[in-house]
Motif scaffolding. Structure first.
Motif, PDB file in Angstrom:
ATOM      1  N   LEU A   8       0.858  -1.176   0.000  1.00 28.14           N
ATOM      2  CA  LEU A   8       0.000   0.000   0.000  1.00 28.14           C
ATOM      3  C   LEU A   8       0.896   1.228   0.000  1.00 28.14           C
ATOM      4  O   LEU A   8       1.803   1.354   0.835  1.00 28.14           O
ATOM      5  CB  LEU A   8      -0.883   0.005   1.252  1.00 28.14           C
ATOM      6  N   ALA A   9       0.674   2.134  -0.947  1.00 28.38           N
ATOM      7  CA  ALA A   9       1.451   3.373  -1.017  1.00 28.38           C
ATOM      8  C   ALA A   9       0.537   4.553  -0.708  1.00 28.38           C
ATOM      9  O   ALA A   9      -0.557   4.662  -1.261  1.00 28.38           O
ATOM     10  CB  ALA A   9       2.069   3.540  -2.400  1.00 28.38           C
ATOM     11  N   PHE A  10       0.996   5.399   0.199  1.00 30.63           N
ATOM     12  CA  PHE A  10       0.309   6.642   0.520  1.00 30.63           C
ATOM     13  C   PHE A  10       1.123   7.797  -0.029  1.00 30.63           C
ATOM     14  O   PHE A  10       2.346   7.818   0.097  1.00 30.63           O
ATOM     15  CB  PHE A  10       0.227   6.845   2.041  1.00 30.63           C
ATOM     16  N   ALA A  11       0.461   8.774  -0.587  1.00 33.49           N
ATOM     17  CA  ALA A  11       1.131  10.007  -1.004  1.00 33.49           C
ATOM     18  C   ALA A  11       0.073  11.098  -1.071  1.00 33.49           C
ATOM     19  O   ALA A  11      -1.129  10.819  -1.100  1.00 33.49           O
ATOM     20  CB  ALA A  11       1.803   9.841  -2.362  1.00 33.49           C
ATOM     21  N   ILE A  12       0.538  12.312  -1.055  1.00 31.56           N
ATOM     22  CA  ILE A  12      -0.352  13.445  -1.272  1.00 31.56           C
ATOM     23  C   ILE A  12      -0.115  13.893  -2.703  1.00 31.56           C
ATOM     24  O   ILE A  12       1.014  14.184  -3.100  1.00 31.56           O
ATOM     25  CB  ILE A  12      -0.056  14.573  -0.270  1.00 31.56           C
ATOM     26  N   THR A  13      -1.182  13.931  -3.481  1.00 31.63           N
ATOM     27  CA  THR A  13      -1.029  14.140  -4.923  1.00 31.63           C
ATOM     28  C   THR A  13      -1.419  15.539  -5.380  1.00 31.63           C
ATOM     29  O   THR A  13      -1.989  15.707  -6.448  1.00 31.63           O
ATOM     30  CB  THR A  13      -1.844  13.096  -5.704  1.00 31.63           C
ATOM     31  N   ILE A  14      -1.078  16.538  -4.574  1.00 29.84           N
ATOM     32  CA  ILE A  14      -1.333  17.911  -5.002  1.00 29.84           C
ATOM     33  C   ILE A  14      -0.568  18.182  -6.294  1.00 29.84           C
ATOM     34  O   ILE A  14      -1.083  18.795  -7.215  1.00 29.84           O
ATOM     35  CB  ILE A  14      -0.925  18.908  -3.898  1.00 29.84           C
ATOM     36  N   SER A  16       2.182  16.145  -9.172  1.00 31.52           N
ATOM     37  CA  SER A  16       2.258  14.780  -9.698  1.00 31.52           C
ATOM     38  C   SER A  16       3.518  14.002  -9.322  1.00 31.52           C
ATOM     39  O   SER A  16       3.567  12.796  -9.503  1.00 31.52           O
ATOM     40  CB  SER A  16       2.121  14.805 -11.217  1.00 31.52           C
ATOM     41  N   GLY A  17       4.525  14.656  -8.789  1.00 29.15           N
ATOM     42  CA  GLY A  17       5.800  13.983  -8.539  1.00 29.15           C
ATOM     43  C   GLY A  17       5.718  12.820  -7.572  1.00 29.15           C
ATOM     44  O   GLY A  17       6.248  11.740  -7.840  1.00 29.15           O
ATOM     45  N   HIS A  18       5.066  13.032  -6.432  1.00 27.14           N
ATOM     46  CA  HIS A  18       4.974  11.958  -5.445  1.00 27.14           C
ATOM     47  C   HIS A  18       4.105  10.812  -5.952  1.00 27.14           C
ATOM     48  O   HIS A  18       4.390   9.643  -5.692  1.00 27.14           O
ATOM     49  CB  HIS A  18       4.430  12.488  -4.113  1.00 27.14           C
ATOM     50  N   ARG A  19       3.050  11.149  -6.675  1.00 29.60           N
ATOM     51  CA  ARG A  19       2.198  10.084  -7.212  1.00 29.60           C
ATOM     52  C   ARG A  19       2.974   9.239  -8.222  1.00 29.60           C
ATOM     53  O   ARG A  19       2.904   8.016  -8.200  1.00 29.60           O
ATOM     54  CB  ARG A  19       0.934  10.649  -7.851  1.00 29.60           C
ATOM     55  N   ARG A  20       3.717   9.878  -9.100  1.00 29.11           N
ATOM     56  CA  ARG A  20       4.498   9.128 -10.092  1.00 29.11           C
ATOM     57  C   ARG A  20       5.522   8.223  -9.428  1.00 29.11           C
ATOM     58  O   ARG A  20       5.730   7.091  -9.859  1.00 29.11           O
ATOM     59  CB  ARG A  20       5.188  10.084 -11.059  1.00 29.11           C
ATOM     60  N   ALA A  21       6.168   8.735  -8.390  1.00 33.95           N
ATOM     61  CA  ALA A  21       7.155   7.920  -7.678  1.00 33.95           C
ATOM     62  C   ALA A  21       6.480   6.709  -7.027  1.00 33.95           C
ATOM     63  O   ALA A  21       6.978   5.579  -7.127  1.00 33.95           O
ATOM     64  CB  ALA A  21       7.865   8.759  -6.623  1.00 33.95           C
ATOM     65  N   ALA A  22       5.337   6.942  -6.384  1.00 33.44           N
ATOM     66  CA  ALA A  22       4.614   5.835  -5.750  1.00 33.44           C
ATOM     67  C   ALA A  22       4.152   4.815  -6.786  1.00 33.44           C
ATOM     68  O   ALA A  22       4.254   3.603  -6.561  1.00 33.44           O
ATOM     69  CB  ALA A  22       3.412   6.371  -4.976  1.00 33.44           C
ATOM     70  N   GLU A  23       3.665   5.293  -7.923  1.00 30.25           N
ATOM     71  CA  GLU A  23       3.216   4.372  -8.973  1.00 30.25           C
ATOM     72  C   GLU A  23       4.375   3.545  -9.509  1.00 30.25           C
ATOM     73  O   GLU A  23       4.202   2.367  -9.818  1.00 30.25           O
ATOM     74  CB  GLU A  23       2.524   5.146 -10.089  1.00 30.25           C
ATOM     75  N   ALA A  24       5.554   4.146  -9.633  1.00 29.51           N
ATOM     76  CA  ALA A  24       6.719   3.398 -10.112  1.00 29.51           C
ATOM     77  C   ALA A  24       7.096   2.296  -9.124  1.00 29.51           C
ATOM     78  O   ALA A  24       7.401   1.169  -9.521  1.00 29.51           O
ATOM     79  CB  ALA A  24       7.900   4.336 -10.344  1.00 29.51           C
ATOM     80  N   VAL A  25       7.051   2.618  -7.841  1.00 25.96           N
ATOM     81  CA  VAL A  25       7.361   1.607  -6.822  1.00 25.96           C
ATOM     82  C   VAL A  25       6.325   0.495  -6.850  1.00 25.96           C
ATOM     83  O   VAL A  25       6.651  -0.699  -6.827  1.00 25.96           O
ATOM     84  CB  VAL A  25       7.429   2.258  -5.422  1.00 25.96           C
ATOM     85  N   LEU A  26       5.043   0.874  -6.933  1.00 20.47           N
ATOM     86  CA  LEU A  26       3.983  -0.130  -6.970  1.00 20.47           C
ATOM     87  C   LEU A  26       4.081  -1.004  -8.218  1.00 20.47           C
ATOM     88  O   LEU A  26       3.852  -2.215  -8.156  1.00 20.47           O
ATOM     89  CB  LEU A  26       2.608   0.544  -6.896  1.00 20.47           C
ATOM     90  N   GLU A  27       4.427  -0.398  -9.331  1.00 19.87           N
ATOM     91  CA  GLU A  27       4.572  -1.171 -10.573  1.00 19.87           C
ATOM     92  C   GLU A  27       5.661  -2.225 -10.424  1.00 19.87           C
ATOM     93  O   GLU A  27       5.501  -3.370 -10.856  1.00 19.87           O
ATOM     94  CB  GLU A  27       4.899  -0.241 -11.737  1.00 19.87           C
ATOM     95  N   SER A  28       6.747  -1.844  -9.787  1.00 17.98           N
ATOM     96  CA  SER A  28       7.841  -2.787  -9.575  1.00 17.98           C
ATOM     97  C   SER A  28       7.384  -3.964  -8.705  1.00 17.98           C
ATOM     98  O   SER A  28       7.682  -5.119  -9.004  1.00 17.98           O
ATOM     99  CB  SER A  28       9.021  -2.069  -8.920  1.00 17.98           C
ATOM    100  N   GLU A  31       4.997  -6.259 -10.699  1.00 17.81           N
ATOM    101  CA  GLU A  31       5.708  -7.139 -11.630  1.00 17.81           C
ATOM    102  C   GLU A  31       6.236  -8.384 -10.925  1.00 17.81           C
ATOM    103  O   GLU A  31       6.396  -9.421 -11.549  1.00 17.81           O
ATOM    104  CB  GLU A  31       6.849  -6.384 -12.305  1.00 17.81           C
ATOM    105  N   GLY A  32       6.467  -8.279  -9.638  1.00 15.80           N
ATOM    106  CA  GLY A  32       6.914  -9.422  -8.850  1.00 15.80           C
ATOM    107  C   GLY A  32       5.760 -10.232  -8.270  1.00 15.80           C
ATOM    108  O   GLY A  32       5.980 -11.154  -7.499  1.00 15.80           O
ATOM    109  N   GLY A  33       4.533  -9.861  -8.627  1.00 10.38           N
ATOM    110  CA  GLY A  33       3.373 -10.622  -8.195  1.00 10.38           C
ATOM    111  C   GLY A  33       2.625 -10.063  -6.991  1.00 10.38           C
ATOM    112  O   GLY A  33       1.667 -10.682  -6.520  1.00 10.38           O
ATOM    113  N   ALA A  34       3.038  -8.924  -6.498  1.00 11.23           N
ATOM    114  CA  ALA A  34       2.381  -8.344  -5.322  1.00 11.23           C
ATOM    115  C   ALA A  34       1.059  -7.689  -5.705  1.00 11.23           C
ATOM    116  O   ALA A  34       0.881  -7.218  -6.826  1.00 11.23           O
ATOM    117  CB  ALA A  34       3.287  -7.307  -4.675  1.00 11.23           C
ATOM    118  N   GLU A  35       0.140  -7.681  -4.747  1.00  8.60           N
ATOM    119  CA  GLU A  35      -1.089  -6.900  -4.885  1.00  8.60           C
ATOM    120  C   GLU A  35      -0.750  -5.479  -4.449  1.00  8.60           C
ATOM    121  O   GLU A  35      -0.144  -5.283  -3.403  1.00  8.60           O
ATOM    122  CB  GLU A  35      -2.186  -7.465  -3.987  1.00  8.60           C
ATOM    123  N   THR A  36      -1.124  -4.502  -5.253  1.00  6.95           N
ATOM    124  CA  THR A  36      -0.752  -3.124  -4.922  1.00  6.95           C
ATOM    125  C   THR A  36      -1.977  -2.222  -4.896  1.00  6.95           C
ATOM    126  O   THR A  36      -2.983  -2.483  -5.556  1.00  6.95           O
ATOM    127  CB  THR A  36       0.262  -2.563  -5.935  1.00  6.95           C
TER     128      THR A  36
END
Length: 72
Positions: A8-14, A16-28, A31-36
């Protein structure tokens, strides 16, 4: 039976930078099979709090970037 990893990733998306970073981490992890899941932390706050934080942040970066740089 092994339960899948859940991330689970939390960020404040006022902005886009933090959201993009969180999405990149979640995508990774995905890809390894985790629920995100991504949650905007401000969505868990009252409308007043969300508005106050958003307006304060935007005002600082637009009108007082030096203050924001000092705080960040």
């Amino acid at each position: 039976m092994t339960r899948p990893v859940r991330v689970l990733a939390f960020a404040i998306t006022i902005s886009s930078g933090h959201r993009r970073a969180a999405e990149a981490v979640l995508e990774s992890f995905a890809e390894g099979g985790a629920e995100t899941r991504f949650v905007d932390a401000l969505d868990l706050q009252s409308p007043w709090t969300k508005s106050f934080v958003t307006e304060t942040y935007l005002s600082l970066i637009q009108n007082r970037p030096g203050v924001w740089s000092f705080l960040y």
